[in-house]
Design a protein around this motif. Structure first.
Motif, mmCIF file in Angstrom:
data_model
loop_
_atom_site.group_PDB
_atom_site.id
_atom_site.type_symbol
_atom_site.label_atom_id
_atom_site.label_comp_id
_atom_site.label_asym_id
_atom_site.label_seq_id
_atom_site.Cartn_x
_atom_site.Cartn_y
_atom_site.Cartn_z
ATOM 1 N N UNK A 97 27.564 45.239 6.735
ATOM 2 C CA UNK A 97 27.795 44.101 7.521
ATOM 3 C C UNK A 97 28.468 44.619 8.854
ATOM 4 N N UNK A 98 29.295 45.729 8.620
ATOM 5 C CA UNK A 98 29.716 46.180 10.022
ATOM 6 C C UNK A 98 31.130 45.333 10.165
ATOM 7 N N UNK A 99 31.777 44.942 9.000
ATOM 8 C CA UNK A 99 32.668 44.140 9.001
ATOM 9 C C UNK A 99 34.016 44.700 8.498
ATOM 10 N N UNK A 100 33.976 45.888 8.184
ATOM 11 C CA UNK A 100 35.182 46.493 7.581
ATOM 12 C C UNK A 100 36.045 46.623 8.598
ATOM 13 N N UNK A 101 37.363 46.848 8.451
ATOM 14 C CA UNK A 101 38.440 47.105 9.176
ATOM 15 C C UNK A 101 39.311 47.983 8.867
ATOM 16 N N UNK A 102 40.170 48.502 9.389
ATOM 17 C CA UNK A 102 41.437 49.723 9.195
ATOM 18 C C UNK A 102 42.572 49.081 9.421
ATOM 19 N N UNK A 109 34.131 54.636 10.990
ATOM 20 C CA UNK A 109 33.533 53.469 10.850
ATOM 21 C C UNK A 109 31.837 53.325 10.588
ATOM 22 N N UNK A 110 31.560 54.544 11.471
ATOM 23 C CA UNK A 110 29.889 54.528 11.307
ATOM 24 C C UNK A 110 29.666 55.361 10.010
ATOM 25 N N UNK A 111 30.372 55.786 9.304
ATOM 26 C CA UNK A 111 30.190 56.333 7.964
ATOM 27 C C UNK A 111 30.805 55.571 6.883
ATOM 28 N N UNK A 112 30.061 55.180 5.951
ATOM 29 C CA UNK A 112 30.115 54.315 4.883
ATOM 30 C C UNK A 112 30.999 54.817 3.799
ATOM 31 N N UNK A 113 30.978 56.411 3.592
ATOM 32 C CA UNK A 113 31.555 57.040 2.719
ATOM 33 C C UNK A 113 33.119 57.209 3.303
ATOM 34 N N UNK A 114 33.140 57.147 4.597
ATOM 35 C CA UNK A 114 34.614 57.443 5.040
ATOM 36 C C UNK A 114 35.804 56.226 4.701
ATOM 37 N N UNK A 147 39.345 48.865 4.901
ATOM 38 C CA UNK A 147 39.534 47.522 4.160
ATOM 39 C C UNK A 147 38.345 46.660 4.273
ATOM 40 N N UNK A 148 38.129 45.569 3.515
ATOM 41 C CA UNK A 148 37.211 44.469 3.810
ATOM 42 C C UNK A 148 37.871 43.751 4.901
ATOM 43 N N UNK A 149 37.149 43.144 5.878
ATOM 44 C CA UNK A 149 37.552 42.197 6.924
ATOM 45 C C UNK A 149 38.217 40.969 6.497
ATOM 46 N N UNK A 150 38.094 40.507 5.211
ATOM 47 C CA UNK A 150 38.554 39.365 4.593
ATOM 48 C C UNK A 150 40.128 39.511 4.332
ATOM 49 N N UNK A 151 40.495 40.931 4.286
ATOM 50 C CA UNK A 151 42.008 41.150 4.276
ATOM 51 C C UNK A 151 42.821 41.189 5.497
ATOM 52 N N UNK A 152 42.145 40.749 6.556
ATOM 53 C CA UNK A 152 42.891 40.711 7.897
ATOM 54 C C UNK A 152 43.407 38.870 7.909
ATOM 55 N N UNK A 153 44.505 38.853 7.663
ATOM 56 C CA UNK A 153 45.044 37.122 7.892
ATOM 57 C C UNK A 153 45.655 37.078 9.311
ATOM 58 N N UNK A 212 39.405 43.140 19.233
ATOM 59 C CA UNK A 212 38.447 44.293 18.856
ATOM 60 C C UNK A 212 38.024 43.971 17.068
ATOM 61 N N UNK A 213 38.819 43.672 16.383
ATOM 62 C CA UNK A 213 38.386 43.398 15.021
ATOM 63 C C UNK A 213 37.282 42.371 15.062
ATOM 64 N N UNK A 214 37.543 41.162 15.824
ATOM 65 C CA UNK A 214 36.481 40.186 15.937
ATOM 66 C C UNK A 214 35.085 40.584 16.305
ATOM 67 N N UNK A 215 35.367 41.616 17.248
ATOM 68 C CA UNK A 215 33.986 42.114 17.780
ATOM 69 C C UNK A 215 33.412 43.165 16.882
ATOM 70 N N UNK A 216 34.222 43.676 16.212
ATOM 71 C CA UNK A 216 33.613 44.567 15.212
ATOM 72 C C UNK A 216 32.954 43.672 14.111
ATOM 73 N N UNK A 217 33.444 42.553 13.767
ATOM 74 C CA UNK A 217 32.771 41.763 12.793
ATOM 75 C C UNK A 217 31.396 41.270 13.225
ATOM 76 N N UNK A 218 31.419 40.836 14.717
ATOM 77 C CA UNK A 218 30.295 40.237 15.248
ATOM 78 C C UNK A 218 29.218 41.239 15.254
ATOM 79 N N UNK A 219 29.315 42.543 15.617
ATOM 80 C CA UNK A 219 28.589 43.675 15.757
ATOM 81 C C UNK A 219 27.948 43.962 14.493
ATOM 82 N N UNK A 220 28.880 43.639 13.102
ATOM 83 C CA UNK A 220 28.442 44.066 11.775
ATOM 84 C C UNK A 220 27.379 43.100 11.486
ATOM 85 N N UNK A 221 27.411 41.757 11.811
ATOM 86 C CA UNK A 221 26.551 40.668 11.483
ATOM 87 C C UNK A 221 25.083 41.143 12.007
#
Length: 822
Positions: free
Chosen positions: A342-347, A377-382, A421-427, A450-459
């Motif tokens: 989904x491209x919605x992961x964060x760090x 971010x582009x590598x799901x194993x990372x 982490x999953x983006x849902x962990x971002x409070x 930046x986190x919001x844009x990452x989520x949108x791109x993920x969708x």
């Protein structure tokens, strides 16, 4: 008066000739007797015979000359002591090529082989002021031109200037004494691990007990006290041929050494003359949190907490019941699963820690922290990233793949890591993560944006990934972890391959053809195109995606993406310029390009790749089709295991399974798999052993023929080994230096251990890696599997629960599927 001139001459001669100083070495025809010593030119070190503490055994060793407390820093015959009642012995150079300890009847008690690249008429043994015992050409004006040196074969002590790591084609490591009375090698050893980004390990046999943390440009990151100090300076050297660490003293008047104790501790000792004693300047492990993997995967150790183990913030114990009774071995898992596609992961930033195990990591010294984040971010194993080189102001990108192992809180000089982490962990109040018990830090608006844009791109990417994700079988999804694979459009791949031109075709497999291509940015690729007529190919293609997309290791081929458009289904890989190993070792002309160092590097690389699959990857994977044609070579002839179309994974602590569908290649399959359909990690070990013997000999196991009863390469190799003639197996094109011959013969021995008839007799791949790189005594191999080209032996059939004969096998190189009639 007639006697006066003669007396005058003698007096004059004695006044002119200097008194002979203590010798610092021995020449070719000279010896070192039991009551003699040699002393380095500056009087710093002395070499001779000694008995440690209360022992009656005697050894040849080196110790500090001017220190009243006898401190032995090197032992020659540590495994073959001289008894108290032994006859007289001497140390001397024999045959122009060996330093040897001889009995009075010239029996060799101990010897050290020397690597002689040219004829030497005047070899001399010399003890240097560094404590290094060297053998060099007495007529050579270059004092650093050594044929052999004790620094390449240390015992338990690291002296200034000595290297530990991978040096000039072999590993240099420390091994502890068994006790204060016995210098024989103990189970504890110190190594530099270069599987991923280099780090130091203390090992007890095969088990890691302590890890230094990765090098950060100044020190080992898990050892804060190594920062600038008045005593010593550490260095790490990494180049194409070597990876090693060493240290130098900042003040030559200081005497300081590093010692591995027989209890598994590394101690930094400094001699204090006024006290006439050694003092301990540092000791590792320092506490319970320094013990390797103390809190399991994704756990964190804090020595100031009780209990000392906790989970990283946003993580929970994998087994709460075990955690409650202080069993932390299961470690921790993310509180919420990742949704990479989904491209919605964060760090999230976790500050002040000892960076995790880098055994399977990737490093780039030029990338910024922001670029590092994007690559991860582009590598799901990372799963995490960090900047590493603090010497250069924080440059360098280090990526982790899989679970994060061996993390501890460092109250001083810890480093930061960014964990996926999953983006849902971002409070609402936080964009940074924190360790249990630490203070929350608020993010700024740009970070939130930046986190919001990452989520949108993920969708947006969800739709592109959906078709691909439908390929995955529900039973093959590991927990809730997904992976993201870049998608190429068909026109791009068609242009890259010149419309799949026959000139670009690299080969053909059961799935279909493979083409070379060049993308518009100049990147070379290999395109595996599913044949429309292929029945088996679709399953192989799915297997490739399921496994390779989750694997990251320098000795595994990298999957770059896929192309799925209507009837077209293709996988895009990194291009390997030297193609497959079989094109070299079985070709009369090309095999000349592979000298022994290159072949040994290939053997080691394959072994480490398999060890990762069996032991260290998130999935325990059995390849089931390891062979020379499935090992690809990059531009530097480094090996990468490819073709996971037949691979299978096993869960948890399982190491094997059985099947009614036998797949693999004739000549490489283990007996229990080909006959009974039972496969395990030991099946891959068997295939590795076959490949190793093929690499050394340059001959195929399949189709091998000699005029004796042994109709396989394995049987021939075993017979030669039993007769003490293993050298006859070696490819005539291998021009091995004298120092390499023992390594060649050791490799053959390891190969025979891998192809033993019964799985339980074969070593694991982690044991194979140790056998190849260490000098420990190897067990004798038992009879190898003889199923190839003939039925199994009667004893094997009698021990089997099935009387089934081997299924008929194709003799070509194509991987095959066989239905076993059990």
């Amino acid at each position: 008066m007639g006697e006066f001139p003669l007396l005058f001459v003698f007096s004059l001669l004695f006044s002119i000739l200097p008194i002979s100083p203590a010798r610092d070495g021995i020449a070719l025809n000279d010896t070192l007797q039991e009551d003699e010593t040699i002393i380095s030119s500056g009087g710093i070190f002395e070499m001779g015979y000694f008995s440690p503490n209360n022992s009656l055994n005697r050894y040849v060793g080196i110790w500090y000359k001017k220190i009243p407390v006898k401190t032995v820093v090197w032992v020659a015959n540590r495994e073959v002591p001289l008894s108290a009642n032994a006859s007289s012995v001497v140390l001397r150079i024999i045959n122009l090529s060996q330093l040897a300890l001889l009995s009075d009847n010239n029996d060799v008690i101990w010897f050290a082989n020397m690597s002689l690249s040219r004829s030497v008429q005047n070899p001399v043994l010399q003890l240097l002021d560094s404590g290094n015992l060297v053998v060099r050409d007495g007529g050579d004006l270059n004092p650093e031109n050594f044929f052999w040196q004790s620094f390449d074969h240390p015992t338990d002590t690291l002296l200034p200037g000595m290297k530990v790591g991978f040096v000039t084609g072999h590993e240099v490591y420390l091994t502890a004494w068994k006790s204060d009375d016995n210098p024989a090698p103990a189970e504890y050893s110190v190594h530099i691990d270069n599987t991923g980004y280099p780090q130091g390990f203390v090992m007890n046999g095969m088990a890691v007990t302590y890890r230094s943390g990765p090098w950060n440009g100044v020190r080992w990151s898990g050892v804060p006290m190594m920062d600038k100090n008045p005593i010593y300076t550490y260095a790490l050297v990494i180049n194409k041929h070597e990876v090693y660490t060493s240290y130098s003293l900042n003040n030559n008047s200081i005497i300081s050494i590093l010692v591995l104790t027989n209890t598994g501790f590394i101690e930094r000792l400094v001699w204090v003359g006024g006290m006439k004693n050694w003092i301990t300047f540092g000791k590792f492990p320092t506490d319970s949190c320094d013990m390797y993997r103390a809190c399991g995967a994704n756990g964190i150790c804090n020595i100031y907490n009780f209990p000392i183990c906790g989970c990283l913030d946003k993580f929970l114990p994998r087994n709460q019941e075990a955690w409650n009774i202080a069993d932390y071995s299961g470690g921790c898992v993310r509180r919420r699963g990742l949704h990479c596609n989904n491209g919605t992961d964060i760090f999230v930033k976790y500050p002040g820690i000892k960076l995790p195990d880098t055994k399977y990591s990737w490093y780039d010294e030029t990338m910024t922290l922001q670029e590092c984040e994007q690559v991860c971010l582009k590598n799901c194993s990372c799963t995490a990233y960090s900047r590493l080189d603090i010497r250069n102001g924080g440059s360098g990108c280090l990526l982790w793949f899989g679970d994060l192992i061996d993390i501890r809180k460092l109250s001083d000089r810890g480093q930061d890591i960014y964990i996926r982490l999953a983006s849902s962990e971002l409070d609402k109040n936080t964009t940074h993560g924190f360790l249990n018990g630490s203070k929350r830090k608020h993010g700024n608006k740009s970070e939130l944006l930046a986190a919001s844009l990452s989520s949108v791109m993920g969708l947006i990417l969800v739709g592109l990934s959906l078709m691909f994700c439908l390929w995955r079988k529900k039973t093959e999804v590991l927990h809730d972890h997904e992976f993201e694979l870049p998608i190429f459009d068909f026109p791009t791949i068609a242009r890259a391959t010149n419309n799949f031109s026959a000139d670009n075709k690299l080969g053909q497999g059961g799935f279909g053809p493979v083409y070379k291509g060049v993308l518009e940015n100049g990147q070379e690729i290999a395109v595996k195109r599913l044949s429309k007529a292929s029945v088996q190919g679709i399953d192989e293609l799915k297997n490739e995606v399921i496994f390779i997309a989750k694997l990251q290791h320098r000795n595994l081929v990298s999957l770059l993406g896929c192309c799925i458009q209507r009837e077209e289904q293709m996988l895009i890989y990194e291009y390997m310029p030297n193609r497959s190993l079989d094109l070299f070792i079985f070709d009369h002309e090309k095999k000349k390009l592979l000298d022994w160092p290159k072949r040994f590097n290939i053997i080691n690389g394959i072994a480490r790749g398999l060890m990762y699959l069996h032991q260290d990857s998130r999935l325990r994977i059995i390849h089931r089709d390891l062979k020379a044609s499935n090992v690809l070579l990059d531009i530097d002839m480094n090996p990468k295991i490819s073709d996971f179309g037949l691979a299978r994974s096993v869960g948890g602590d399982e190491t094997g399974a059985d099947t009614s569908r036998v797949v693999g290649t004739h000549g490489y399959m283990s007996p229990e798999y080909a006959v009974l359909g039972i496969f395990s990690i030991k099946s891959d070990v068997f295939s590795f052993g076959v490949s190793l013997l093929e690499i050394v000999s340059g001959m195929r196991n399949k189709g091998f023929s000699l005029k004796d009863q042994y109709h396989t390469l394995l049987g021939h190799a075993w017979k030669l080994h039993g007769d003490g003639r293993s050298a006859e197996l070696v490819d005539e094109h291998i021009v091995a230096e004298p120092d390499d011959l023992s390594q060649v013969l050791r490799s053959i021995h390891v190969g025979l251990l891998c192809v033993q008839q019964y799985p339980d007799d074969r070593p694991t791949m982690s044991e194979v890696v140790q056998m190849l790189t260490h000098d420990a005594v190897l067990p004798e191999p038992k009879e190898p599997g003889f199923f190839t080209g003939r039925p199994l032996s009667a004893s094997t059939q009698a021990s089997s629960s099935s009387s089934t004969q081997p299924a008929a096998c194709s003799i070509n190189e194509v991987s095959l599927s066989l239905v076993d009639p059990r």
